[in-house]
Design a protein around this motif. Structure first.
Motif, short mmCIF file in Angstrom:
data_model
loop_
_atom_site.label_atom_id
_atom_site.label_comp_id
_atom_site.label_asym_id
_atom_site.label_seq_id
_atom_site.Cartn_x
_atom_site.Cartn_y
_atom_site.Cartn_z
N ARG A 145 23.05 3.51 -3.90
CA ARG A 145 23.84 4.52 -3.40
C ARG A 145 24.98 4.09 -2.58
NH1 ARG A 145 18.80 8.40 -2.62
NH2 ARG A 145 18.82 9.80 -4.81
N ALA A 146 24.87 3.14 -1.53
CA ALA A 146 25.58 2.97 -0.50
C ALA A 146 26.68 1.75 -0.68
CB ALA A 146 24.82 2.75 0.76
N LEU A 147 26.23 0.89 -1.78
CA LEU A 147 27.19 -0.43 -1.67
C LEU A 147 28.17 -0.37 -2.80
CD1 LEU A 147 24.22 -3.28 -1.26
CD2 LEU A 147 26.03 -2.13 0.73
N PRO A 148 29.21 -1.16 -2.43
CA PRO A 148 29.83 -1.44 -3.72
C PRO A 148 29.14 -1.87 -4.86
CG PRO A 148 30.90 -2.44 -1.62
CD PRO A 148 29.51 -2.04 -1.46
N PHE A 149 29.92 -1.77 -6.07
CA PHE A 149 28.91 -1.95 -7.43
C PHE A 149 28.22 -3.26 -7.50
CE2 PHE A 149 29.10 -3.07 -11.90
CZ PHE A 149 27.96 -2.23 -12.29
N VAL A 150 29.14 -4.46 -7.29
CA VAL A 150 28.72 -5.71 -7.61
C VAL A 150 27.35 -5.89 -6.43
CG1 VAL A 150 29.03 -7.97 -7.64
CG2 VAL A 150 30.82 -6.83 -8.43
N ARG A 151 27.61 -5.57 -5.33
CA ARG A 151 26.39 -5.81 -4.25
C ARG A 151 25.22 -5.03 -4.55
NH1 ARG A 151 27.75 -5.20 1.66
NH2 ARG A 151 26.02 -6.86 1.83
N ALA A 152 25.47 -3.58 -5.15
CA ALA A 152 24.50 -2.50 -5.43
C ALA A 152 23.52 -3.33 -6.64
CB ALA A 152 25.19 -1.42 -5.70
N VAL A 153 24.41 -3.97 -7.71
CA VAL A 153 23.58 -4.49 -8.68
C VAL A 153 22.61 -5.74 -8.40
CG1 VAL A 153 23.70 -5.31 -11.11
CG2 VAL A 153 25.26 -3.76 -10.35
N THR A 154 23.02 -6.58 -7.37
CA THR A 154 22.26 -7.51 -6.77
C THR A 154 20.94 -6.99 -6.17
OG1 THR A 154 23.32 -7.68 -4.64
CG2 THR A 154 24.51 -8.95 -6.41
N ALA A 155 21.29 -5.82 -5.34
CA ALA A 155 20.00 -5.36 -4.63
C ALA A 155 19.08 -4.89 -5.97
CB ALA A 155 20.42 -4.08 -3.98
N VAL A 156 19.53 -4.26 -7.06
CA VAL A 156 18.52 -3.66 -8.21
C VAL A 156 17.95 -4.75 -8.77
CG1 VAL A 156 18.89 -2.51 -10.30
CG2 VAL A 156 19.98 -1.48 -8.36
N ASP A 157 18.95 -5.81 -9.11
CA ASP A 157 18.29 -7.12 -9.77
C ASP A 157 17.04 -7.50 -9.09
OD1 ASP A 157 20.09 -6.68 -11.84
OD2 ASP A 157 21.26 -8.61 -11.78
N GLN A 158 17.22 -7.88 -7.68
CA GLN A 158 16.24 -8.43 -7.02
C GLN A 158 14.84 -7.86 -7.06
OE1 GLN A 158 16.33 -11.56 -4.59
NE2 GLN A 158 17.39 -11.82 -6.53
N ALA A 159 15.15 -6.21 -6.92
CA ALA A 159 13.87 -5.53 -6.93
C ALA A 159 13.38 -5.56 -8.32
CB ALA A 159 14.25 -4.10 -6.55
N LEU A 160 13.95 -5.79 -9.42
CA LEU A 160 13.47 -5.71 -10.74
C LEU A 160 13.16 -7.28 -11.19
CD1 LEU A 160 16.13 -3.75 -12.79
CD2 LEU A 160 13.98 -2.84 -11.72
N TRP A 161 13.44 -8.31 -10.28
CA TRP A 161 13.23 -9.59 -10.85
C TRP A 161 11.87 -10.02 -11.32
CZ3 TRP A 161 12.77 -14.30 -7.02
CH2 TRP A 161 12.76 -15.52 -7.79
N GLN B 155 10.54 -12.68 -12.25
CA GLN B 155 9.61 -14.05 -11.97
C GLN B 155 9.44 -14.26 -10.35
OE1 GLN B 155 9.01 -16.17 -14.39
NE2 GLN B 155 10.03 -14.56 -15.79
N ARG B 156 9.54 -13.10 -9.68
CA ARG B 156 9.11 -13.01 -8.33
C ARG B 156 7.47 -13.64 -8.22
NH1 ARG B 156 11.11 -10.66 -3.73
NH2 ARG B 156 12.77 -9.48 -4.79
N ARG B 157 7.18 -14.16 -7.45
CA ARG B 157 5.87 -14.26 -7.04
C ARG B 157 5.09 -13.27 -6.79
NH1 ARG B 157 4.48 -18.79 -2.42
NH2 ARG B 157 5.49 -19.92 -3.90
N GLY B 158 4.02 -12.78 -7.71
CA GLY B 158 3.62 -11.44 -7.37
C GLY B 158 3.88 -10.35 -8.22
N GLY B 159 5.00 -10.68 -9.08
CA GLY B 159 5.70 -9.82 -10.25
C GLY B 159 6.83 -8.98 -9.32
N PRO B 160 7.53 -8.15 -10.28
CA PRO B 160 8.63 -7.48 -9.85
C PRO B 160 8.13 -6.35 -8.66
CG PRO B 160 8.02 -6.88 -12.09
CD PRO B 160 7.27 -7.95 -11.69
N LEU B 161 9.28 -5.78 -7.82
CA LEU B 161 8.88 -5.13 -6.82
C LEU B 161 8.57 -3.68 -7.27
CD1 LEU B 161 11.08 -6.32 -4.13
CD2 LEU B 161 8.69 -6.68 -4.14
N CYS B 162 9.42 -3.49 -8.37
CA CYS B 162 9.56 -2.13 -9.11
C CYS B 162 10.00 -2.26 -10.48
CB CYS B 162 10.22 -0.86 -8.29
SG CYS B 162 11.98 -1.37 -8.14
#
Length: 318
Positions: free
Chosen positions: A141-157, A159-166
């Protein structure tokens, strides 16, 4: 995310008569770095931390001193969840407060008077922290588009150890919870653009910028078994044009985890052999530097120069 293992000197813990004077002298000389009010770390130890680890340490130190319970949110919560975000980390710690609570940002805190109705959060010591999905949504909601997508991608990742955060569904459910909020349209666009296979924020940035430049929607982590039997993964791949894209960061050649004890020269030679094998099996190949996407015109020139066509004209640059 675990707390970085760094010794922190806190003024309130100094008992010997000369400790405060010694600490002040070390800060003035640059030997120690101020992490938060009253908290200091040896410069070498601070430099060895990644940017997200530094912010996590800063969040811990600031929250430790708060007298009243707080809701840690936005980039501060992202550091706690290990949600990396493109761009610099702030020197202040984000907290969300009620709409009518009052209080201004200043010093070590950056207050967001957005209200707490419908905001999903979990205990964090005697405080609270927004959930992973809520954190990614707040940033979308708060960040410019490209930075916002990086946050979304990281939460969805995935291959994260333990699985995606959401999941993406959980992000959309969080978007609907609590009624309309400022930034919802921007957040929905970022969530729609989110992918679960982007391993780091630079991969996300390159993908989003490439799509914006007219290069189409690529596949991520393209898997190939080369004729030699070698298994390789490509950062981005254009199936329409059989074009392979690699993103090079300095960590590939200098990181102990990647190098596994190999000399940088050996890593470079092995990477060159790998590239030559891939080039023999695809129609086009591009190698981008980690910061090329910061300059869309440069990135456009590299990709078109390597034979990847675009549906848009070259962007204007200053």
């Amino acid at each position: 995310m675990p707390v970085p293992r760094v010794d922190v000197a806190r003024r309130r813990d100094l008992l010997a008569p000369g400790d405060n004077r010694r600490l002040s002298r070390n800060v003035r000389s640059g030997e120690w770095v101020r992490v938060a009010p009253g908290s200091y770390v040896v410069r070498e130890a601070w430099a060895a931390l990644t940017p997200i680890e530094r912010h996590r340490l800063r969040v811990d130190e600031v929250v430790l001193r708060l007298q009243t319970p707080a809701v840690v949110s936005h980039l501060a919560a992202a550091a706690l969840w290990d949600i990396d975000v493109l761009g610099p980390w702030p020197t202040a710690v984000d907290v969300t407060i009620g709409r009518t609570t009052g209080g201004r940002s200043g010093g070590a805190l950056r207050r967001h008077a957005l209200g707490l109705d419908g905001v999903e959060r979990i205990p964090f010591g005697r405080h609270e922290v927004t959930s992973a999905a809520q954190t990614a949504l707040d940033l979308a909601r708060a960040l410019p588009f490209v930075r916002a997508v990086t946050a979304v991608d990281q939460a969805l990742w995935s291959q994260r150890r333990g699985g995606p955060l959401c999941t993406k569904d959980e992000l959309l459910q969080a978007l609907e919870r609590g009624g309309p909020r400022r930034g919802d349209v921007r957040a929905r666009r970022a969530i729609d653009a989110g992918e679960a296979l982007a391993a780091n924020v630079r991969e996300t940035q390159v993908r989003v910028v490439a799509i914006g430049l007219g290069f189409g929607i690529p596949r991520l982590q393209e898997r190939r078994v080369l004729r030699s039997g070698r298994l390789v993964f490509g950062d981005l791949y254009s199936p329409d044009h059989d074009h392979w894209v690699e993103i090079d960061g300095r960590g590939k050649y200098l990181s102990p985890q990647f190098g596994a004890g190999r000399a940088p020269a050996d890593i470079v030679l092995d990477e060159k052999d790998r590239e030559n094998e891939i080039r023999r099996e695809v129609r086009g190949f591009s190698r981008l530097g980690a910061t090329d996407a910061d300059h869309p015109g440069r990135m456009y020139d590299i990709l078109t120069g390597d034979g990847l066509p675009s549906t848009k004209p070259r962007p204007r640059t200053r």
